[in-house]
Structure formats: C-alpha cells, structure tokens
Write a protein that holds these residues in place. Structure first.
Motif, PDB file in Angstrom:
ATOM      1  N   SER A 121       0.794  -1.124   0.213  1.00 47.23           N
ATOM      2  CA  SER A 121      -0.086  -0.071  -0.010  1.00 47.23           C
ATOM      3  C   SER A 121       0.957   1.341   0.183  1.00 47.23           C
ATOM      4  N   CYS A 122       2.320   1.115  -0.074  1.00 47.25           N
ATOM      5  CA  CYS A 122       3.024   2.351  -0.226  1.00 47.25           C
ATOM      6  C   CYS A 122       4.064   2.230  -1.197  1.00 47.25           C
ATOM      7  N   VAL A 123       3.830   1.977  -2.393  1.00 47.67           N
ATOM      8  CA  VAL A 123       4.774   1.692  -3.423  1.00 47.67           C
ATOM      9  C   VAL A 123       5.296   3.141  -3.942  1.00 47.67           C
ATOM     10  N   ALA A 124       4.536   4.359  -3.807  1.00 45.62           N
ATOM     11  CA  ALA A 124       5.294   5.543  -4.042  1.00 45.62           C
ATOM     12  C   ALA A 124       6.297   5.672  -3.078  1.00 45.62           C
ATOM     13  N   GLU A 125       6.282   5.156  -1.653  1.00 39.37           N
ATOM     14  CA  GLU A 125       7.262   5.426  -0.857  1.00 39.37           C
ATOM     15  C   GLU A 125       8.430   4.620  -1.252  1.00 39.37           C
ATOM     16  N   LEU A 126       8.218   3.285  -1.692  1.00 41.76           N
ATOM     17  CA  LEU A 126       9.124   2.383  -1.911  1.00 41.76           C
ATOM     18  C   LEU A 126       9.994   2.752  -3.223  1.00 41.76           C
ATOM     19  N   GLN A 127       9.279   3.541  -4.099  1.00 41.92           N
ATOM     20  CA  GLN A 127      10.180   3.980  -5.231  1.00 41.92           C
ATOM     21  C   GLN A 127      10.766   5.152  -4.912  1.00 41.92           C
ATOM     22  N   ASN A 128      10.431   5.749  -3.997  1.00 44.42           N
ATOM     23  CA  ASN A 128      11.310   7.081  -3.534  1.00 44.42           C
ATOM     24  C   ASN A 128      12.782   6.311  -2.747  1.00 44.42           C
ATOM     25  N   ALA A 129      12.321   5.240  -1.863  1.00 41.90           N
ATOM     26  CA  ALA A 129      13.555   4.856  -1.149  1.00 41.90           C
ATOM     27  C   ALA A 129      14.498   4.124  -2.100  1.00 41.90           C
ATOM     28  N   VAL A 130      13.850   3.420  -3.090  1.00 39.79           N
ATOM     29  CA  VAL A 130      14.926   2.855  -4.118  1.00 39.79           C
ATOM     30  C   VAL A 130      15.751   3.781  -4.902  1.00 39.79           C
ATOM     31  N   THR A 131      14.953   4.950  -5.187  1.00 34.19           N
ATOM     32  CA  THR A 131      15.319   6.005  -6.186  1.00 34.19           C
ATOM     33  C   THR A 131      16.660   6.643  -5.236  1.00 34.19           C
ATOM     34  N   LYS A 132      16.335   7.054  -3.946  1.00 34.42           N
ATOM     35  CA  LYS A 132      17.655   7.622  -3.063  1.00 34.42           C
ATOM     36  C   LYS A 132      18.689   6.700  -2.860  1.00 34.42           C
ATOM     37  N   ASN A 133      18.484   5.506  -2.892  1.00 39.25           N
ATOM     38  CA  ASN A 133      19.372   4.717  -2.422  1.00 39.25           C
ATOM     39  C   ASN A 133      20.107   4.330  -3.696  1.00 39.25           C
ATOM     40  N   LEU A 134      19.706   4.314  -4.854  1.00 37.01           N
ATOM     41  CA  LEU A 134      20.513   4.055  -5.964  1.00 37.01           C
ATOM     42  C   LEU A 134      21.302   5.591  -6.716  1.00 37.01           C
ATOM     43  N   ARG A 135      20.894   6.482  -6.030  1.00 34.45           N
ATOM     44  CA  ARG A 135      21.531   7.679  -6.306  1.00 34.45           C
ATOM     45  C   ARG A 135      22.991   7.573  -5.348  1.00 34.45           C
ATOM     46  N   ALA A 136      22.814   7.025  -4.180  1.00 38.49           N
ATOM     47  CA  ALA A 136      24.037   7.154  -3.184  1.00 38.49           C
ATOM     48  C   ALA A 136      25.003   5.840  -3.738  1.00 38.49           C
ATOM     49  N   TYR A 137      24.441   5.132  -4.788  1.00 32.55           N
ATOM     50  CA  TYR A 137      25.463   4.072  -5.532  1.00 32.55           C
ATOM     51  C   TYR A 137      25.877   4.634  -6.629  1.00 32.55           C
ATOM     52  N   PHE A 138      25.087   5.130  -7.492  1.00 31.98           N
ATOM     53  CA  PHE A 138      25.388   5.344  -8.903  1.00 31.98           C
ATOM     54  C   PHE A 138      25.408   7.003  -9.370  1.00 31.98           C
ATOM     55  N   GLY A 139      25.100   7.902  -8.212  1.00 35.37           N
ATOM     56  CA  GLY A 139      25.400   9.126  -8.589  1.00 35.37           C
ATOM     57  C   GLY A 139      24.256   9.779  -9.319  1.00 35.37           C
ATOM     58  N   LEU A 140      24.398  10.696 -10.294  1.00 37.40           N
ATOM     59  CA  LEU A 140      23.441  11.245 -11.178  1.00 37.40           C
ATOM     60  C   LEU A 140      22.759  10.215 -12.273  1.00 37.40           C
ATOM     61  N   GLN A 141      23.635   9.466 -12.635  1.00 36.79           N
ATOM     62  CA  GLN A 141      23.376   8.250 -13.665  1.00 36.79           C
ATOM     63  C   GLN A 141      22.678   7.240 -12.964  1.00 36.79           C
ATOM     64  N   THR A 142      21.511   7.333 -12.465  1.00 36.48           N
ATOM     65  CA  THR A 142      20.819   6.532 -11.724  1.00 36.48           C
ATOM     66  C   THR A 142      20.099   5.482 -12.587  1.00 36.48           C
ATOM     67  N   PRO A 143      20.403   4.248 -12.570  1.00 34.19           N
ATOM     68  CA  PRO A 143      19.626   3.249 -13.448  1.00 34.19           C
ATOM     69  C   PRO A 143      18.071   3.104 -13.422  1.00 34.19           C
ATOM     70  N   SER A 144      17.468   2.953 -14.280  1.00 29.31           N
ATOM     71  CA  SER A 144      15.945   2.883 -14.466  1.00 29.31           C
ATOM     72  C   SER A 144      15.274   1.636 -13.717  1.00 29.31           C
ATOM     73  N   PHE A 145      14.191   1.659 -12.959  1.00 30.63           N
ATOM     74  CA  PHE A 145      13.459   0.445 -12.689  1.00 30.63           C
ATOM     75  C   PHE A 145      12.216   0.531 -12.528  1.00 30.63           C
ATOM     76  N   THR A 146      11.559  -0.627 -12.543  1.00 31.42           N
ATOM     77  CA  THR A 146      10.069  -0.748 -12.432  1.00 31.42           C
ATOM     78  C   THR A 146       9.536  -1.632 -11.013  1.00 31.42           C
ATOM     79  N   ILE A 147       8.699  -1.026 -10.332  1.00 26.92           N
ATOM     80  CA  ILE A 147       8.160  -1.838  -9.405  1.00 26.92           C
ATOM     81  C   ILE A 147       6.707  -2.304  -9.570  1.00 26.92           C
ATOM     82  N   LYS A 148       6.386  -3.499  -9.549  1.00 23.81           N
ATOM     83  CA  LYS A 148       5.201  -4.094  -9.845  1.00 23.81           C
ATOM     84  C   LYS A 148       4.684  -5.025  -8.527  1.00 23.81           C
ATOM     85  N   VAL A 149       3.327  -4.962  -8.195  1.00 20.03           N
ATOM     86  CA  VAL A 149       2.725  -5.458  -7.324  1.00 20.03           C
ATOM     87  C   VAL A 149       1.754  -6.751  -7.969  1.00 20.03           C
TER      88      VAL A 149
END
Length: 274
Positions: A121-149
């Motif tokens: 019920s909080c997929v948007a929050e999960l998307q933000n958490a994944v995006t934030k963590n990917l920026r910590a790993y990859f910087g501005l060149q953040t890979p794209s991803f899809t979340i499915k339930v």
C-alpha cells in the motif's frame, strides 16, 4: 506375584532424569557453540564482502563467476518497530539495498517476498526509497527500474515504457502463493462446468502460463535472509527448479549473504528429469 520396590522405581526415575539433563546440557552447549561460530563467520564474511556503496566493488566480486541468475527472489521479514531498521521503513530499506546490488551485479529481475505485504500500500514510498539509495550508489546516472505488485496490478516505473527499465522489481506477499493457486483452480473448475473450457485443455502448460501471468516467472535463485530456511508460504509453484540459499543464524539483509548466494549459484548444476 512379583512386586516392585518403590525405592528401585525412584532410583530408576532419577537415573533417567539425570541422563536427560546431561543430554540437554550437552546439546545446549553444542548449540551455543554453533551459534557463536555462525555469528563469527557472518561477521568475517561481512568484513570481507563489503560493497561500500560502490557498484564497481560488486562488479569485481561477480566478475569471476561462471554464471549469474537472471531472476533473483529474496525473502525478507518485517521486524518489530522497536528493532533497528524495523517496521515497514526497514523493509523498504532492504528492498532498496537489494535493488542496488542486483543492478551492480547485472541481474535484471528482483522479486521480493514479504509475508505480511506491508509495502503493497506504499509503492510510491518504496519507489522514493529505491531511487534515493540508487543515487547513493550510482550518483546522477541512476539506472531505471520498475516496481510491480502482481496482486493489485499496480505498476510504477521511472521509464515511460516500463519494459525498457534496467531492473524489474516485483513485490509478492502471502496471497500470491497457495491462495492464488486455489483461486485459479476454482476458476478453471467453473469454466469447465460451464463448458467454456474442455477437460483436455487443462494441462501443466496452461496452469504454468496462468500462474506466471498472475504471479510472475520462476526465479533462478531464492535467497532467504533469515536464521532458518523458512519459506513463509512462498508461492510453491515457483520453486520447482529454483536454487535456494540461506545462512544459519543470519537475521538481516546483508551483502555478504547476497554475494555468497551468487557464488553458490555459479557452482550449481540443474539436472532436468524426463
């Protein structure tokens, strides 16, 4: 008539009781020693394999592996809100880390199973958490991803076309397991009763196709991040040829377990029966 002396009965009782106590203490000591050993090994592994938010370190760790899984599934647990990294935020943090590790290792598909389904019920929050963590790993060149339930048919993507994403993340919960199989069987029964489906049409291929459509494809590797190998009602149909990995007495999502699972998978061999 033979009579048994009460004193003899008491002696035998205490003797057996003493033996049981000795066995109990020996097993307790052995289990404690095993627990300390497992925890020490995990600590050493964690120091040996540490990604340090660096995709290159992860790439170096997997570069010598003979093969990598195309689809990884992970069982994570909802910890108490009072625990460190507990609650739903802790689960989202675990998913974010797993996503970064998969992208760094070159694994294009990640399925996360959490029994309670706290993040559905909080997929948007999960998307933000994944995006934030990917920026910590990859910087501005953040890979794209899809979340499915799959259970709610909800899809969010950082790409306009979700099929072009670098990583596909699927979130499964308990209802995607046996309840889905039961519901599918009921639907097939109703279609057969109404003559919309012939009995000869009911094949393993049909069931496999329907369950793949409803839940997703079978993973190549399943990693259980728990102290025991507990599948927690994971969809059973999707574990027919899956390689499984877990570390005794581990109770957290950590990179050492992840990379050791990949190494075991690289050494595994799947023999298909006829």
């Amino acid at each position: 008539m033979t009579t048994t002396h009460p004193r003899g009965n008491m002696v035998a009782f205490h003797f057996r009781h003493a033996i049981l106590l000795v066995v109990f203490f020996v097993m307790s000591i052995a289990r404690n020693v095993q627990y300390v050993y497992n925890k020490l090994c995990l600590r050493i592994f964690s120091m040996t394999y540490y990604p340090n938010k660096s995709p290159q370190i992860i790439r170096d760790d997997v570069s010598k592996l003979g093969k990598l899984p195309k689809r990884i599934s992970c069982i994570v647990s909802l910890r108490s809100d009072d625990d460190e990294n507990g609650g739903c935020d802790g689960v989202m943090g675990d998913v974010a880390e797993l996503a970064a590790w998969c992208l760094s290792a070159g694994v294009p598909s990640l399925t996360v199973y959490e029994y309670n389904g706290c993040v559905k019920s909080c997929v948007a929050e999960l998307q933000n958490a994944v995006t934030k963590n990917l920026r910590a790993y990859f910087g501005l060149q953040t890979p794209s991803f899809t979340i499915k339930v799959p259970h709610t048919n909800e899809v969010v993507s950082t790409e306009a076309n979700s099929g072009d994403a670098d990583l596909e993340i699927a979130v499964l919960l308990r209802v995607d397991g046996k309840p889905t199989i039961v519901e599918l069987a009921r639907t097939i029964g109703e279609l057969t009763a109404s003559k919309e489906l012939l009995p000869d049409d009911i094949t393993v291929k049909l069931i496999d196709g329907e369950l793949t459509e409803l839940v997703g494809p079978e993973p190549d590797l399943l990693i259980c991040f728990g102290p025991v190998l507990d599948l927690q009602d994971y969809p059973p149909w999707h574990l027919r040829l899956t390689e499984m990995y877990w570390e005794p007495d581990n109770n957290s999502v950590n990179y050492a377990v992840f990379i050791r699972a990949l190494k075991k998978f690289a050494q595994s061999r799947v023999n298909l029966g006829k």
